[in-house]
Design an enzyme around this catalytic site. Structure first.
Site, mmCIF file in Angstrom:
data_model
loop_
_atom_site.group_PDB
_atom_site.id
_atom_site.type_symbol
_atom_site.label_atom_id
_atom_site.label_comp_id
_atom_site.label_asym_id
_atom_site.label_seq_id
_atom_site.Cartn_x
_atom_site.Cartn_y
_atom_site.Cartn_z
ATOM 1 N N HIS A 23 0.826 -1.212 0.000
ATOM 2 C CA HIS A 23 0.000 0.000 0.000
ATOM 3 C C HIS A 23 0.862 1.266 0.000
ATOM 4 O O HIS A 23 0.347 2.361 -0.271
ATOM 5 C CB HIS A 23 -0.912 0.000 1.225
ATOM 6 N N ASP A 67 -8.477 -11.242 -17.450
ATOM 7 C CA ASP A 67 -8.395 -12.369 -18.386
ATOM 8 C C ASP A 67 -7.023 -12.349 -19.053
ATOM 9 O O ASP A 67 -6.773 -11.566 -19.967
ATOM 10 C CB ASP A 67 -9.509 -12.271 -19.427
#
Length: 433
Positions: free
Chosen positions: A156, A370
């Site tokens: 982060h 994908d």
């Protein structure tokens, strides 16, 4: 019970190497004040028809090396909470076998089972340390059934949710475009220009796991359900204009949390919800790192937690923050952000409010991960180490919403039986059978 076996561990470095001109990348003040947890994202896929595990691993490794050239800070190391030394030490890459069927994970009523596809003894709940200083860790998991999981843990300190999904999207494009060699992503690591670093950033409070056991569950709100909620809210209060799907979903989930609190104590406790706002725009869309700020809504009485009332408060709070942002210079923005962080700590210590935190990753393309072997069956994160966290993601259709809810175990038992919740949302549980 599922267990994992590490088949290989590699360090993936940028190719070609990072130019010396890009060796030093300053952190913005939002990076400096970000917590040191990792952002964990996992995508699960049914058995690929046209790719073996070896082929998948080769595609991921080769494309990761190439995309790290453009996302060079992710292969570096944090120095003194001031800058990233983009030294090409690289990202960790694990190839792991999971000795169970993927259906055991997907059909588990609790989302916590997903932890098996993340690097063990690491990741989402631990801070950066000398032993684990990698800013990016990737794991390829393959199950007995042939199903595949791909997970990333991204620090982060160098990325918010937007940056993490932008990286994922560009990595996917690199993997799918590998033979054409004409894909040129353009991330910019110039957040320090828009959100200048500060000399003495306040220390972030350590994220200590709740003493009560936390669990997480994922619920789906379909597109049709969200439309019904919107229509109901607008018909009740015509002053509310065009509520977003996030606003109505957030209002519903927060109200169910309030119901849990009341059922435990028998009285209403004032409630506060913090939400993360993306600052892109006005900051350019290709600026990576942390570019967010917090805003909050408060309900001091139970009548303020009705869905129309709460949606109205959410819209009002966002409009007020956007108006303030237009009038702030960078120093004022830094002061605002730091005061919000201090406010959270102070309010938590006073124990007057039930506090909830909400982040939306919708519209970031979570349903489009994908790499070339199909769309994921599920995209999710692990539970947060602390309670009362709501994470919103696009569902596989891209029109509905999946919300990952982390509560204490006792609260979850009440939450999952809430009648209003079950009227509009359904648990995300599926099987490959």
């Amino acid at each position: 019970m599922a267990s994992s076996t590490i088949l290989s561990r590699k360090i993936i470095t940028p190719s070609p190497p990072t130019p010396s001109s890009h060796r030093h990348c300053n952190l913005s003040f939002r990076d400096q004040t970000a917590n040191t947890l990792y952002l964990p994202i996992a995508a699960l896929y049914s058995k690929p028809e046209n790719h073996t595990i070896t082929q998948i691993s080769n595609i991921l490794e080769n494309s990761l090396s190439k995309i790290l050239y453009f996302y060079y800070p992710f292969g570096g190391r944090i120095k003194d909470n001031k800058y990233v030394d983009c030294n090409d030490i690289g990202a960790e890459y694990f190839n792991v076998h999971i000795n169970c069927q993927m259906s055991e994970i997907l059909s588990n009523p609790y989302n916590d089972a997903i932890e098996i596809v993340f690097p063990q003894n690491m990741a989402w709940g631990n801070s950066l340390s000398e032993e684990r200083s990698s800013l990016l860790v990737v794991q390829l998991s393959h199950f007995d059934c042939g199903g595949v999981g791909i997970s990333i843990c991204l620090s982060h300190k160098v990325a918010d949710g937007y940056s993490a999904f932008k990286f994922l999207g560009d990595w996917i494009s690199m993997a799918r475009d590998d033979h054409k060699l004409n894909f040129q992503p353009s991330p910019q690591f110039d957040g320090a220009l828009f959100l200048p670093p500060i000399d003495n950033p306040p220390p972030m409070p350590n994220v200590v796991p709740d003493p009560q056991q936390c669990v997480s569950r994922m619920y789906n709100l379909s597109s049709s359900t969200l439309s019904k909620l919107k229509d109901s809210i607008v018909s009740t209060n015509p002053q509310i204009q065009n509520p977003s799907r996030i606003e109505v979903a957030m209002a519903l989930i927060h109200k169910c949390g309030v119901d849990v609190s009341m059922s435990k104590s028998g009285v209403f406790r004032p409630t506060m919800l913090y939400q993360v706002m993306n600052l892109r725009p006005p900051i350019p869309l290709n600026t990576m790192g942390n570019a967010t700020c917090l805003f909050s809504t408060i309900a001091m009485s139970i009548d303020k937690t009705t869905l129309p009332s709460y949606v109205g408060e959410l819209q009002k709070a966002k409009q007020q923050l956007r108006h303030k942002l237009k009038q702030m210079d960078t120093n004022q923005l830094a002061s605002h952000a730091i005061e919000k962080l201090k406010e959270i700590v102070n309010i938590a210590n006073e124990d007057v409010f039930d506090i909830y935190f909400c982040t939306s990753l919708c519209t970031f393309g979570s349903h489009k991960i994908d790499f070339g072997w199909g769309s994921p069956l599920r995209v999710t994160q692990v539970k947060h180490p602390t309670k009362n966290k709501f994470m919103f993601l696009d569902d596989p259709s891209g029109e509905g919403i999946n919300v990952l809810i982390t509560l204490t175990e006792a609260d979850m038992l009440l939450f999952q039986n809430n009648k209003e919740l079950l009227e509009f949302a359904s648990p995300v549980v599926q099987s490959l059978e």
